[in-house]
Design an enzyme around this catalytic site. Structure first.
Site, PDB file in Angstrom:
ATOM      1  N   SER A  27      11.071  42.713  50.909  1.00 46.22           N
ATOM      2  CA  SER A  27      10.578  42.568  49.530  1.00 46.22           C
ATOM      3  C   SER A  27       9.404  41.592  49.567  1.00 46.22           C
ATOM      4  O   SER A  27       9.210  40.876  50.559  1.00 46.22           O
ATOM      5  CB  SER A  27      11.666  41.999  48.611  1.00 46.22           C
ATOM      6  OG  SER A  27      11.878  40.617  48.888  1.00 46.22           O
ATOM      7  N   TYR A  71       9.296  38.910  47.988  1.00 47.87           N
ATOM      8  CA  TYR A  71       9.903  37.581  48.153  1.00 47.87           C
ATOM      9  C   TYR A  71      10.158  37.296  49.637  1.00 47.87           C
ATOM     10  O   TYR A  71       9.749  36.248  50.165  1.00 47.87           O
ATOM     11  CB  TYR A  71      11.225  37.476  47.369  1.00 47.87           C
ATOM     12  CG  TYR A  71      12.160  36.492  48.019  1.00 47.87           C
ATOM     13  CD1 TYR A  71      11.894  35.117  47.968  1.00 47.87           C
ATOM     14  CD2 TYR A  71      13.275  36.913  48.761  1.00 47.87           C
ATOM     15  CE1 TYR A  71      12.723  34.206  48.627  1.00 47.87           C
ATOM     16  CE2 TYR A  71      14.095  36.007  49.409  1.00 47.87           C
ATOM     17  CZ  TYR A  71      13.816  34.657  49.340  1.00 47.87           C
ATOM     18  OH  TYR A  71      14.607  33.763  49.991  1.00 47.87           O
ATOM     19  N   HIS A  72      10.857  38.233  50.309  1.00 47.90           N
ATOM     20  CA  HIS A  72      11.171  37.981  51.726  1.00 47.90           C
ATOM     21  C   HIS A  72       9.880  37.822  52.537  1.00 47.90           C
ATOM     22  O   HIS A  72       9.821  37.013  53.473  1.00 47.90           O
ATOM     23  CB  HIS A  72      12.032  39.116  52.286  1.00 47.90           C
ATOM     24  CG  HIS A  72      13.453  39.119  51.783  1.00 47.90           C
ATOM     25  ND1 HIS A  72      13.880  39.903  50.734  1.00 47.90           N
ATOM     26  CD2 HIS A  72      14.549  38.421  52.176  1.00 47.90           C
ATOM     27  CE1 HIS A  72      15.173  39.692  50.513  1.00 47.90           C
ATOM     28  NE2 HIS A  72      15.614  38.798  51.376  1.00 47.90           N
ATOM     29  N   LYS A  83       8.535  34.311  52.605  1.00 49.84           N
ATOM     30  CA  LYS A  83       9.205  33.413  53.560  1.00 49.84           C
ATOM     31  C   LYS A  83       8.595  33.571  54.959  1.00 49.84           C
ATOM     32  O   LYS A  83       8.507  32.601  55.716  1.00 49.84           O
ATOM     33  CB  LYS A  83      10.702  33.737  53.625  1.00 49.84           C
ATOM     34  CG  LYS A  83      11.453  33.461  52.348  1.00 49.84           C
ATOM     35  CD  LYS A  83      11.646  31.970  52.153  1.00 49.84           C
ATOM     36  CE  LYS A  83      12.644  31.661  51.085  1.00 49.84           C
ATOM     37  NZ  LYS A  83      12.739  30.229  50.777  1.00 49.84           N
ATOM     38  N   THR A 138      14.981  32.633  55.394  1.00 47.77           N
ATOM     39  CA  THR A 138      16.019  33.606  55.056  1.00 47.77           C
ATOM     40  C   THR A 138      16.255  34.555  56.215  1.00 47.77           C
ATOM     41  O   THR A 138      15.319  34.905  56.959  1.00 47.77           O
ATOM     42  CB  THR A 138      15.618  34.394  53.793  1.00 47.77           C
ATOM     43  OG1 THR A 138      16.611  35.380  53.536  1.00 47.77           O
ATOM     44  CG2 THR A 138      14.270  35.073  53.906  1.00 47.77           C
TER      45      THR A 138
HETATM   46  P1  NAD Z   1      17.373  28.566  42.802  1.00 49.58           P
HETATM   47  O1  NAD Z   1      16.396  29.450  42.115  1.00 49.58           O
HETATM   48  O2  NAD Z   1      18.711  28.371  42.183  1.00 49.58           O
HETATM   49  O3  NAD Z   1      16.738  27.116  43.028  1.00 49.58           O
HETATM   50  C1  NAD Z   1      15.379  26.938  43.376  1.00 49.58           C
HETATM   51  C2  NAD Z   1      14.884  25.720  42.620  1.00 49.58           C
HETATM   52  O4  NAD Z   1      13.512  25.495  42.959  1.00 49.58           O
HETATM   53  C3  NAD Z   1      14.950  25.897  41.107  1.00 49.58           C
HETATM   54  O5  NAD Z   1      15.627  24.814  40.516  1.00 49.58           O
HETATM   55  C4  NAD Z   1      13.477  25.952  40.679  1.00 49.58           C
HETATM   56  O6  NAD Z   1      13.276  25.381  39.407  1.00 49.58           O
HETATM   57  C5  NAD Z   1      12.792  25.177  41.792  1.00 49.58           C
HETATM   58  N1  NAD Z   1      11.390  25.568  42.019  1.00 49.58           N
HETATM   59  C6  NAD Z   1      10.888  26.807  42.251  1.00 49.58           C
HETATM   60  N2  NAD Z   1       9.553  26.762  42.414  1.00 49.58           N
HETATM   61  C7  NAD Z   1       9.203  25.452  42.293  1.00 49.58           C
HETATM   62  C8  NAD Z   1       7.958  24.754  42.371  1.00 49.58           C
HETATM   63  N3  NAD Z   1       6.803  25.404  42.565  1.00 49.58           N
HETATM   64  N4  NAD Z   1       7.951  23.408  42.196  1.00 49.58           N
HETATM   65  C9  NAD Z   1       9.113  22.735  41.989  1.00 49.58           C
HETATM   66  N5  NAD Z   1      10.327  23.347  41.898  1.00 49.58           N
HETATM   67  C10 NAD Z   1      10.355  24.695  42.055  1.00 49.58           C
HETATM   68  O7  NAD Z   1      17.500  29.118  44.295  1.00 49.58           O
HETATM   69  P2  NAD Z   1      18.640  28.831  45.375  1.00 49.58           P
HETATM   70  O8  NAD Z   1      19.583  29.973  45.349  1.00 49.58           O
HETATM   71  O9  NAD Z   1      19.150  27.460  45.228  1.00 49.58           O
HETATM   72  O10 NAD Z   1      17.795  28.944  46.714  1.00 49.58           O
HETATM   73  C11 NAD Z   1      17.186  27.789  47.250  1.00 49.58           C
HETATM   74  C12 NAD Z   1      16.391  28.142  48.496  1.00 49.58           C
HETATM   75  O11 NAD Z   1      17.256  28.723  49.467  1.00 49.58           O
HETATM   76  C13 NAD Z   1      15.290  29.158  48.241  1.00 49.58           C
HETATM   77  O12 NAD Z   1      14.159  28.807  48.993  1.00 49.58           O
HETATM   78  C14 NAD Z   1      15.878  30.461  48.742  1.00 49.58           C
HETATM   79  O13 NAD Z   1      14.867  31.319  49.192  1.00 49.58           O
HETATM   80  C15 NAD Z   1      16.769  29.991  49.865  1.00 49.58           C
HETATM   81  N6  NAD Z   1      17.911  30.892  50.089  1.00 49.58           N
HETATM   82  C16 NAD Z   1      18.808  31.122  49.082  1.00 49.58           C
HETATM   83  C17 NAD Z   1      19.885  31.988  49.314  1.00 49.58           C
HETATM   84  C18 NAD Z   1      20.899  32.318  48.251  1.00 49.58           C
HETATM   85  O14 NAD Z   1      21.760  33.190  48.500  1.00 49.58           O
HETATM   86  N7  NAD Z   1      20.878  31.670  47.093  1.00 49.58           N
HETATM   87  C19 NAD Z   1      20.031  32.579  50.586  1.00 49.58           C
HETATM   88  C20 NAD Z   1      19.082  32.312  51.574  1.00 49.58           C
HETATM   89  C21 NAD Z   1      18.027  31.465  51.316  1.00 49.58           C
HETATM   90  N1  USQ Z   2      23.593  44.628  46.792  1.00 48.41           N
HETATM   91  C1  USQ Z   2      24.479  45.565  46.311  1.00 48.41           C
HETATM   92  N2  USQ Z   2      24.924  45.414  45.036  1.00 48.41           N
HETATM   93  C2  USQ Z   2      24.558  44.382  44.236  1.00 48.41           C
HETATM   94  C3  USQ Z   2      23.672  43.416  44.753  1.00 48.41           C
HETATM   95  C4  USQ Z   2      23.202  43.575  46.025  1.00 48.41           C
HETATM   96  O1  USQ Z   2      24.852  46.521  46.997  1.00 48.41           O
HETATM   97  O2  USQ Z   2      25.013  44.314  43.082  1.00 48.41           O
HETATM   98  C5  USQ Z   2      23.103  44.762  48.174  1.00 48.41           C
HETATM   99  C6  USQ Z   2      21.585  44.815  48.281  1.00 48.41           C
HETATM  100  O3  USQ Z   2      21.115  46.149  48.163  1.00 48.41           O
HETATM  101  C7  USQ Z   2      21.340  44.213  49.660  1.00 48.41           C
HETATM  102  C8  USQ Z   2      22.483  43.217  49.813  1.00 48.41           C
HETATM  103  O4  USQ Z   2      23.478  43.585  48.850  1.00 48.41           O
HETATM  104  O5  USQ Z   2      21.481  45.193  50.650  1.00 48.41           O
HETATM  105  C9  USQ Z   2      22.063  41.778  49.583  1.00 48.41           C
HETATM  106  O6  USQ Z   2      21.451  41.686  48.306  1.00 48.41           O
HETATM  107  P1  USQ Z   2      21.489  40.295  47.500  1.00 48.41           P
HETATM  108  O7  USQ Z   2      20.900  40.547  46.144  1.00 48.41           O
HETATM  109  O8  USQ Z   2      22.841  39.725  47.581  1.00 48.41           O
HETATM  110  O9  USQ Z   2      20.572  39.385  48.410  1.00 48.41           O
HETATM  111  P2  USQ Z   2      19.022  39.402  48.722  1.00 48.41           P
HETATM  112  O10 USQ Z   2      18.238  40.195  47.769  1.00 48.41           O
HETATM  113  O11 USQ Z   2      18.863  39.713  50.173  1.00 48.41           O
HETATM  114  O12 USQ Z   2      18.629  37.883  48.460  1.00 48.41           O
HETATM  115  C10 USQ Z   2      19.565  36.801  48.533  1.00 48.41           C
HETATM  116  C11 USQ Z   2      18.891  35.602  47.888  1.00 48.41           C
HETATM  117  C12 USQ Z   2      17.639  35.240  48.685  1.00 48.41           C
HETATM  118  C13 USQ Z   2      18.009  35.049  50.150  1.00 48.41           C
HETATM  119  C14 USQ Z   2      18.733  36.248  50.717  1.00 48.41           C
HETATM  120  C15 USQ Z   2      19.306  35.986  52.088  1.00 48.41           C
HETATM  121  O13 USQ Z   2      18.560  35.890  46.531  1.00 48.41           O
HETATM  122  O14 USQ Z   2      17.072  34.054  48.148  1.00 48.41           O
HETATM  123  O15 USQ Z   2      16.840  34.834  50.890  1.00 48.41           O
HETATM  124  O16 USQ Z   2      19.879  36.530  49.875  1.00 48.41           O
HETATM  125  S1  USQ Z   2      19.171  37.383  53.142  1.00 48.41           S
HETATM  126  O17 USQ Z   2      19.800  38.528  52.479  1.00 48.41           O
HETATM  127  O18 USQ Z   2      19.798  37.049  54.370  1.00 48.41           O
HETATM  128  O19 USQ Z   2      17.746  37.644  53.293  1.00 48.41           O
END
Ligand code: NAD
Ligand code: USQ
Length: 382
Positions: free
Chosen positions: A179, A181-182, A185, A144
């Site tokens: 966070s 979560y972050h 990664k 991420t």
């Molecule tokens: P999502 O939650 O929709 O999908 C993740 C999938 O992984 C789910 O279907 C879940 O059931 C599965 N999963 C989780 N833990 C598991 C485990 N231990 N074993 C098997 N399956 C498991 O998430 P997404 O939005 O599709 O994101 C996918 C990936 O991309 C994540 O790693 C996330 O960190 C990364 N990512 C997402 C975004 C975003 O904006 N959605 C941005 C940047 C990075």
């Molecule tokens: N934000 C708002 N209002 C909202 C939601 C979010 O102002 O209603 C702000 C947050 O404070 C933050 C930014 O928007 O500053 C991004 O928040 P987000 O919830 O859209 O994204 P984030 O928490 O960073 O996480 C999402 C995905 C995660 C991925 C990440 C990419 O859930 O899996 O890793 O985006 S990145 O942001 O580049 O790290």
């Protein structure tokens, strides 16, 4: 190629599995369906009515004739993962399968521990499975952009040249994740980098920005193939949330001043970036980092763009500046490099008003499914 898409039931994984299958790859999905269970835990839902994984792949086969075997199991169970490797013998392993919500990881101690155990263990397991079962397999791992945080200098792609006391080296770019979560990664990235060096694993870490949108050409082929769309305060992400809020007449929830700037990309580009990474594998022992985004915006700019497009459709929109539940900078420098994927041929699908209108229209179609009580953020960082 034989490709395992782990997390293939999720928002990014499902359209990626279909896209790679359409390109002629032999795709298998591995997912433990935990994302659907987290919806139950949070009493939330996808804005779109998603079919079961079995129904989805059956419909894909009916339409295209292409089989996508599914493995429903947990990446944290090593014996299970080894068995999937034995059966598929993958050339590439696309790893989406993590707990990906920053707010979910900040709910309390249990959720922080769960997020890091789930994510770090799953990734460690796949590294061991590659070493043991398929040493040539290319790991394509979703990282991420949030690993870098918001430093006051340009963000490079994974590495930075440092001069120190008259000496010079190219070192991993400093990480300041925001966070638990972050942070998971960042831990993954370190573990992968180490195993590339120690075991000769080939890996690409895709530091992806926030993904917006819903559809790809493949998910639009039938309602049964529709992608999930998250809108709640835990799993919903910035732009998608604003569009859904506009569709139901909810204030747009800009946190604080809205100066927070993040990198973004359309889900249509996510699937193409994965294909580009797969078609251009890292060398044995190489830990490659690509910044996977196409543009960056402040959340205030996004809210204003949504307001303009929604008002053209006679939707009344108010931008609210609510108290920021997170600990993050709201006024900061942001300039990030993303040339690696562009150099390999990515042609970005940029955010236009037409794109906003298309996503908004899908939101309006499904707006009766919104559980309004879930829209406001309830998880605090403090
Ligand atoms: P999502 O939650 O929709 O999908 C993740 C999938 O992984 C789910 O279907 C879940 O059931 C599965 N999963 C989780 N833990 C598991 C485990 N231990 N074993 C098997 N399956 C498991 O998430 P997404 O939005 O599709 O994101 C996918 C990936 O991309 C994540 O790693 C996330 O960190 C990364 N990512 C997402 C975004 C975003 O904006 N959605 C941005 C940047 C990075
Ligand atoms: N934000 C708002 N209002 C909202 C939601 C979010 O102002 O209603 C702000 C947050 O404070 C933050 C930014 O928007 O500053 C991004 O928040 P987000 O919830 O859209 O994204 P984030 O928490 O960073 O996480 C999402 C995905 C995660 C991925 C990440 C990419 O859930 O899996 O890793 O985006 S990145 O942001 O580049 O790290």
């Amino acid at each position: 190629m034989r490709i395992i898409v782990a997390g293939g039931d999720g928002f990014c994984g499902w359209p990626t599995a279909l896209y790679l299958s359409k390109q002629g790859h032999d795709v298998a999905i591995l997912d433990n369906l935990s994302r659907r269970k987290w919806d139950d835990e949070l009493r939330s839902n996808s804005l779109t009515p998603i079919a079961t994984l079995e129904e989805r792949v059956a419909k894909w086969k009916e339409i295209t004739g292409k089989d996508i075997p599914i493995y429903v199991g947990d990446m944290c169970h090593y014996d299970y993962l080894r068995e999937v490797f034995r059966q598929v013998n993958p050339d590439a392993f696309v790893h989406f399968a993590e707990q990906r919500s920053a707010p979910y990881s900040m709910i309390d101690r249990d959720h922080a521990v769960f997020t890091q155990v789930n994510n770090v263990t799953g990734t460690l397991n796949v590294l061991y499975a590659i070493k043991e079962m398929a040493p040539d397999c290319h790991l394509i791992k979703l990282g991420t952009m949030g690993e870098y945080g918001t430093p006051n200098i340009d963000i490079e792609e994974g590495y930075i040249k440092i001069q120190h006391k008259g000496r010079e080296d190219i070192l991993p770019y400093p990480k300041q994740p925001g966070s638990f979560y972050h942070l998971s990664k960042v831990h993954d990235s370190h573990n992968i980098m180490f195993t590339c060096r120690a075991w000769g694993i080939r890996a690409t870490d895709l530091n992806q920005g926030v993904v917006y949108g819903l559809d790809t050409d493949e998910t639009m082929l039938d309602p049964m193939l529709v992608n999930r769309l998250d809108y709640d305060g835990v799993f919903g992400t910035a732009l998608n949330r604003f569009l859904i809020q506009a569709s139901i007449g909810h204030d747009l929830t800009v946190y604080g001043s809205g100066g927070q700037t993040r990198a973004f990309l359309n889900i249509k580009d996510t699937v193409r970036c994965i294909e580009i990474a797969a078609n251009n594998p890292a060398d044995r022992g190489e830990f490659r980092v690509f910044n996977q985004f196409t543009e960056w915006f402040s959340v205030q700019d996004l809210a204003e763009r949504v307001k303009i497009v929604a008002e053209e459709q006679d939707l009344s929109v108010n931008i609210a500046h609510i108290e920021n539940p997170r600990v993050e900078k709201e006024d900061h420098y942001y300039n990030a490099v993303n040339t690696n994927l562009l150099d390999l041929g990515l042609q970005p699908y940029l955010l236009t008003d037409e794109v906003l209108r298309d996503i908004l229209s899908a939101c309006v179609t499904n707006k009766s499914r919104v559980i309004v009580d879930n829209v406001m953020p309830k998880v605090s960082w403090k």
